[in-house]
Design a protein around this motif. Structure first.
Motif, PDB file in Angstrom:
ATOM      1  N   PHE A 135       0.843  -1.202   0.000  1.00 59.89           N
ATOM      2  CA  PHE A 135       0.000   0.000   0.000  1.00 59.89           C
ATOM      3  C   PHE A 135       0.874   1.247   0.000  1.00 59.89           C
ATOM      4  O   PHE A 135       1.830   1.372   0.755  1.00 59.89           O
ATOM      5  N   LYS A 136       0.532   2.207  -0.883  1.00 56.28           N
ATOM      6  CA  LYS A 136       1.210   3.502  -0.970  1.00 56.28           C
ATOM      7  C   LYS A 136       0.144   4.559  -1.215  1.00 56.28           C
ATOM      8  O   LYS A 136      -0.816   4.321  -1.947  1.00 56.28           O
ATOM      9  N   GLU A 137       0.360   5.736  -0.633  1.00 56.87           N
ATOM     10  CA  GLU A 137      -0.593   6.821  -0.828  1.00 56.87           C
ATOM     11  C   GLU A 137       0.132   8.152  -0.651  1.00 56.87           C
ATOM     12  O   GLU A 137       0.934   8.314   0.261  1.00 56.87           O
ATOM     13  N   LEU A 138      -0.146   9.119  -1.539  1.00 58.35           N
ATOM     14  CA  LEU A 138       0.423  10.453  -1.414  1.00 58.35           C
ATOM     15  C   LEU A 138      -0.448  11.275  -0.476  1.00 58.35           C
ATOM     16  O   LEU A 138      -1.679  11.271  -0.595  1.00 58.35           O
ATOM     17  N   ARG A 139       0.223  11.983   0.453  1.00 59.72           N
ATOM     18  CA  ARG A 139      -0.482  12.850   1.397  1.00 59.72           C
ATOM     19  C   ARG A 139       0.317  14.143   1.539  1.00 59.72           C
ATOM     20  O   ARG A 139       1.529  14.172   1.347  1.00 59.72           O
ATOM     21  N   PRO A 140      -0.351  15.213   1.912  1.00 62.74           N
ATOM     22  CA  PRO A 140       0.350  16.497   2.039  1.00 62.74           C
ATOM     23  C   PRO A 140       1.209  16.630   3.297  1.00 62.74           C
ATOM     24  O   PRO A 140       2.089  17.480   3.357  1.00 62.74           O
ATOM     25  N   THR A 141       0.966  15.805   4.308  1.00 63.69           N
ATOM     26  CA  THR A 141       1.730  15.911   5.554  1.00 63.69           C
ATOM     27  C   THR A 141       2.392  14.583   5.904  1.00 63.69           C
ATOM     28  O   THR A 141       2.062  13.545   5.344  1.00 63.69           O
ATOM     29  N   ALA A 142       3.285  14.651   6.892  1.00 61.90           N
ATOM     30  CA  ALA A 142       4.005  13.461   7.335  1.00 61.90           C
ATOM     31  C   ALA A 142       3.312  12.779   8.508  1.00 61.90           C
ATOM     32  O   ALA A 142       3.859  11.864   9.106  1.00 61.90           O
ATOM     33  N   ASP A 143       2.114  13.215   8.829  1.00 60.82           N
ATOM     34  CA  ASP A 143       1.385  12.623   9.951  1.00 60.82           C
ATOM     35  C   ASP A 143       1.254  11.116   9.757  1.00 60.82           C
ATOM     36  O   ASP A 143       0.859  10.652   8.698  1.00 60.82           O
ATOM     37  N   HIS A 144       1.587  10.387  10.807  1.00 63.72           N
ATOM     38  CA  HIS A 144       1.515   8.928  10.746  1.00 63.72           C
ATOM     39  C   HIS A 144       0.061   8.466  10.740  1.00 63.72           C
ATOM     40  O   HIS A 144      -0.809   9.093  11.318  1.00 63.72           O
ATOM     41  N   GLY A 145      -0.177   7.375  10.079  1.00 60.37           N
ATOM     42  CA  GLY A 145      -1.510   6.790  10.026  1.00 60.37           C
ATOM     43  C   GLY A 145      -1.400   5.280   9.944  1.00 60.37           C
ATOM     44  O   GLY A 145      -0.312   4.707  10.039  1.00 60.37           O
ATOM     45  N   LYS A 146      -2.530   4.661   9.749  1.00 60.73           N
ATOM     46  CA  LYS A 146      -2.589   3.203   9.657  1.00 60.73           C
ATOM     47  C   LYS A 146      -2.943   2.800   8.229  1.00 60.73           C
ATOM     48  O   LYS A 146      -3.681   3.487   7.521  1.00 60.73           O
ATOM     49  N   CYS A 147      -2.425   1.666   7.803  1.00 59.72           N
ATOM     50  CA  CYS A 147      -2.705   1.115   6.485  1.00 59.72           C
ATOM     51  C   CYS A 147      -4.170   0.657   6.440  1.00 59.72           C
ATOM     52  O   CYS A 147      -4.610  -0.088   7.319  1.00 59.72           O
ATOM     53  N   PRO A 148      -4.913   1.085   5.414  1.00 56.91           N
ATOM     54  CA  PRO A 148      -6.310   0.652   5.329  1.00 56.91           C
ATOM     55  C   PRO A 148      -6.448  -0.831   4.995  1.00 56.91           C
ATOM     56  O   PRO A 148      -7.493  -1.420   5.248  1.00 56.91           O
ATOM     57  N   LYS A 149      -5.374  -1.455   4.473  1.00 58.71           N
ATOM     58  CA  LYS A 149      -5.427  -2.888   4.126  1.00 58.71           C
ATOM     59  C   LYS A 149      -5.157  -3.777   5.334  1.00 58.71           C
ATOM     60  O   LYS A 149      -5.887  -4.722   5.598  1.00 58.71           O
ATOM     61  N   CYS A 150      -4.054  -3.479   6.063  1.00 59.07           N
ATOM     62  CA  CYS A 150      -3.619  -4.405   7.121  1.00 59.07           C
ATOM     63  C   CYS A 150      -3.532  -3.763   8.503  1.00 59.07           C
ATOM     64  O   CYS A 150      -3.139  -4.423   9.458  1.00 59.07           O
ATOM     65  N   LYS A 151      -3.814  -2.466   8.574  1.00 59.68           N
ATOM     66  CA  LYS A 151      -3.841  -1.725   9.848  1.00 59.68           C
ATOM     67  C   LYS A 151      -2.471  -1.517  10.501  1.00 59.68           C
ATOM     68  O   LYS A 151      -2.379  -1.120  11.642  1.00 59.68           O
ATOM     69  N   ARG A 152      -1.403  -1.806   9.766  1.00 58.20           N
ATOM     70  CA  ARG A 152      -0.050  -1.542  10.264  1.00 58.20           C
ATOM     71  C   ARG A 152       0.255  -0.047  10.098  1.00 58.20           C
ATOM     72  O   ARG A 152      -0.399   0.656   9.340  1.00 58.20           O
ATOM     73  N   SER A 153       1.311   0.417  10.755  1.00 53.55           N
ATOM     74  CA  SER A 153       1.722   1.821  10.634  1.00 53.55           C
ATOM     75  C   SER A 153       2.219   2.115   9.227  1.00 53.55           C
ATOM     76  O   SER A 153       2.887   1.287   8.607  1.00 53.55           O
ATOM     77  N   LEU A 154       1.902   3.311   8.761  1.00 50.63           N
ATOM     78  CA  LEU A 154       2.419   3.785   7.475  1.00 50.63           C
ATOM     79  C   LEU A 154       3.702   4.572   7.737  1.00 50.63           C
ATOM     80  O   LEU A 154       3.838   5.250   8.748  1.00 50.63           O
ATOM     81  N   TRP A 155       4.627   4.455   6.799  1.00 51.16           N
ATOM     82  CA  TRP A 155       5.916   5.125   6.890  1.00 51.16           C
ATOM     83  C   TRP A 155       5.919   6.293   5.901  1.00 51.16           C
ATOM     84  O   TRP A 155       5.866   6.077   4.698  1.00 51.16           O
ATOM     85  N   PRO A 156       5.992   7.563   6.399  1.00 51.11           N
ATOM     86  CA  PRO A 156       6.011   8.698   5.474  1.00 51.11           C
ATOM     87  C   PRO A 156       7.410   8.917   4.892  1.00 51.11           C
ATOM     88  O   PRO A 156       8.393   8.945   5.621  1.00 51.11           O
ATOM     89  N   VAL A 157       7.471   9.046   3.578  1.00 52.71           N
ATOM     90  CA  VAL A 157       8.733   9.313   2.888  1.00 52.71           C
ATOM     91  C   VAL A 157       8.582  10.652   2.171  1.00 52.71           C
ATOM     92  O   VAL A 157       7.683  10.831   1.343  1.00 52.71           O
ATOM     93  N   ALA A 158       9.465  11.605   2.501  1.00 50.18           N
ATOM     94  CA  ALA A 158       9.391  12.942   1.918  1.00 50.18           C
ATOM     95  C   ALA A 158       9.628  12.897   0.415  1.00 50.18           C
ATOM     96  O   ALA A 158      10.493  12.169  -0.070  1.00 50.18           O
ATOM     97  N   ILE A 159       8.848  13.698  -0.305  1.00 54.82           N
ATOM     98  CA  ILE A 159       9.062  13.901  -1.739  1.00 54.82           C
ATOM     99  C   ILE A 159       9.534  15.341  -1.883  1.00 54.82           C
ATOM    100  O   ILE A 159       8.724  16.274  -1.895  1.00 54.82           O
ATOM    101  N   PRO A 160      10.870  15.544  -1.920  1.00 53.10           N
ATOM    102  CA  PRO A 160      11.393  16.910  -1.967  1.00 53.10           C
ATOM    103  C   PRO A 160      10.912  17.670  -3.199  1.00 53.10           C
ATOM    104  O   PRO A 160      10.707  17.098  -4.265  1.00 53.10           O
ATOM    105  N   ARG A 161      10.745  18.976  -3.008  1.00 50.37           N
ATOM    106  CA  ARG A 161      10.420  19.839  -4.143  1.00 50.37           C
ATOM    107  C   ARG A 161      11.601  19.792  -5.118  1.00 50.37           C
ATOM    108  O   ARG A 161      12.752  19.640  -4.706  1.00 50.37           O
ATOM    109  N   HIS A 162      11.312  19.889  -6.398  1.00 50.99           N
ATOM    110  CA  HIS A 162      12.368  19.789  -7.405  1.00 50.99           C
ATOM    111  C   HIS A 162      13.135  21.114  -7.479  1.00 50.99           C
ATOM    112  O   HIS A 162      12.698  22.071  -8.110  1.00 50.99           O
ATOM    113  N   VAL A 163      14.259  21.157  -6.769  1.00 54.84           N
ATOM    114  CA  VAL A 163      15.153  22.311  -6.796  1.00 54.84           C
ATOM    115  C   VAL A 163      16.539  21.766  -7.094  1.00 54.84           C
ATOM    116  O   VAL A 163      17.071  20.962  -6.329  1.00 54.84           O
ATOM    117  N   ARG A 164      17.105  22.174  -8.224  1.00 54.68           N
ATOM    118  CA  ARG A 164      18.458  21.732  -8.595  1.00 54.68           C
ATOM    119  C   ARG A 164      19.494  22.671  -7.992  1.00 54.68           C
ATOM    120  O   ARG A 164      19.165  23.798  -7.602  1.00 54.68           O
TER     121      ARG A 164
END
Length: 180
Positions: A135-164
């Motif tokens: 399970f993967k889902e894009l969210r605007p914040t890093a707030d932790h939540g639970k997986c809707p499939k298995c109820k385990r913790s979700l791990w937030p991974v930052a998607i940095p803004r594209h700045v070279r």
């Protein structure tokens, strides 16, 4: 693309060691990557607080062929002093062996990682920690939540803004224009 005024200190804090000084130099001066890595300690006039820019990479001139004398902003001085003290060679930002970095130095990767740590992001990809769930889902914040499939913790991974790294030149120009 550029960093906003309030993002610059966060990104600098997210960087460590020489990369903090390299990015600070880019933001405060607007220099190109090759000009920064070709800087020598002797290019700094501490008394006049100026930086002589006359080389890019191994070339005897800058990209546009013009040498420049750049004032050093007060905020940049501590970064340059630390870099000069830490440098084992004539270069201000050398490789560990004292030689100049080559064109393959991955400045973009270092900046990209710092953007994520600093929270300069487009959002966060939340991934399920259970092996095989997928399970993967894009969210605007890093707030932790639970997986809707298995109820385990979700791990937030930052998607940095594209700045070279090159976009730090745009940051310099934009911030200077905003300051008048």
């Amino acid at each position: 693309t550029f960093l906003k005024y309030d993002e610059v200190p966060r990104v600098l804090l997210a960087l460590g060691g020489k990369w903090q000084a390299i990015v600070a130099t880019a933001v405060y001066t607007g220099l190109r990557r090759g000009e920064i890595f070709a800087l020598r300690k002797s290019d700094i006039d501490w008394e006049e607080q100026t930086l002589q820019v006359c080389k890019s990479w191994e070339a005897d001139s800058t990209k546009d062929g013009k040498a420049a004398l750049i004032p050093i902003a007060d905020g940049l001085v501590p970064f340059l002093k630390a870099a000069a003290k830490a440098s084992p060679s004539k270069y201000l930002f050398p490789r560990p062996d004292g030689a100049m970095h080559d064109r393959e130095v991955n400045a973009d990767r270092n900046l990209h990682n710092a953007l994520g740590r600093a929270g300069v992001v487009e959002g966060y990809e939340h991934r399920c920690r259970k092996q095989g769930c997928g399970f993967k889902e894009l969210r605007p914040t890093a707030d932790h939540g639970k997986c809707p499939k298995c109820k385990r913790s979700l791990w937030p991974v930052a998607i940095p803004r594209h700045v070279r790294f090159h976009d730090l030149r745009h940051t310099t120009a934009t911030l200077l224009l905003k300051e008048g």
